[in-house]
Enzyme design. Structure first.
Site: not given
Ligand code: GRF
Length: 197
Positions: A64, A90, A106-108, A135, A140, A142, A144
């Site tokens: 890693r 990752r 990051n998108t979550h 979100s 960071d 951690g 998310d």
């Molecule tokens: C998204 O919902 C992202 O937040 C999550 O995995 C999904 C990725 O979707 N970690 P894509 O690859 O953008 O279609």
């Protein structure tokens, strides 16, 4: 022009949304490179948009740190103003966080701090949640757990499975992500202020 690097592992639908938004002349940011930890399907969007891309293959948790150093080298070659993790599955190592945060987001697919981690949609269903969300956060060290830049609730409907719920969440994620990138690009979001928060 405010430049953005996007890192993916999967289908890249959120990446595509950002590429499409950045096509508009009045959008204040440009995606300049797409990176992945494997030959992700989403790299096809980079190809279609004539976007350079790179792959830093994940070689297991034992590697890693080395993976992170290689990722940093690739990103440094482009020196983007912002790095967006959009479906990168990752946990980036501390060397990547320290090199790029808070210009590392990051998108979550959950309403953090609810349901952090790699199975947020599945976890929300398993918990019997009636709402979840999307979100956008600063990465960071951690899981998310970084400062929340934008988030919005998304309903869980009777009969939802992981796919139907995730597909309802993703359009919200995309809208939030595009707006957060815009806010960074216009200076409305100040990395220094975020770092100090
Ligand atoms: C998204 O919902 C992202 O937040 C999550 O995995 C999904 C990725 O979707 N970690 P894509 O690859 O953008 O279609």
């Amino acid at each position: 022009m405010f430049t953005v690097a996007v890192l993916i592992s999967g289908a890249g639908s959120n990446l595509r949304a950002l590429l499409e938004a950045a096509r508009h002349p009045d959008f204040p940011a440009r995606v300049i490179v797409v990176g992945a930890d494997r030959e992700a399907a989403g790299l096809a969007h980079a190809e279609e948009f004539g976007m350079p891309s790179f792959v830093v293959p994940w070689r297991g948790a034992a590697e890693r740190e080395a993976w992170g150093d290689e990722l940093n080298e690739q990103l440094a070659a482009w020196s983007p103003d912002l790095v967006v993790l959009s479906g990168l599955m990752r946990l980036v190592p501390p060397a990547v966080v320290s090199a790029w945060a808070p210009r590392l987001i990051n998108t979550h697919p959950a309403h953090l701090p609810e349901f952090p981690g790699a199975h947020a949609v599945r976890d929300a269903l398993a918990a019997g949640a009636t709402t979840t969300g999307a979100s956008v956060i600063v990465v960071d060290d951690g899981v998310d757990s970084g400062p929340i830049l934008a988030q919005e609730r998304v309903a869980v409907l009777p009969g939802d499975d992981e796919t139907t719920l995730h597909e309802r969440i993703k359009p919200v994620e995309r809208r939030l992500l595009i707006d957060v990138v815009r806010r960074f690009a216009t200076g409305e979001l100040d990395p220094a202020a975020i770092a100090a928060s």
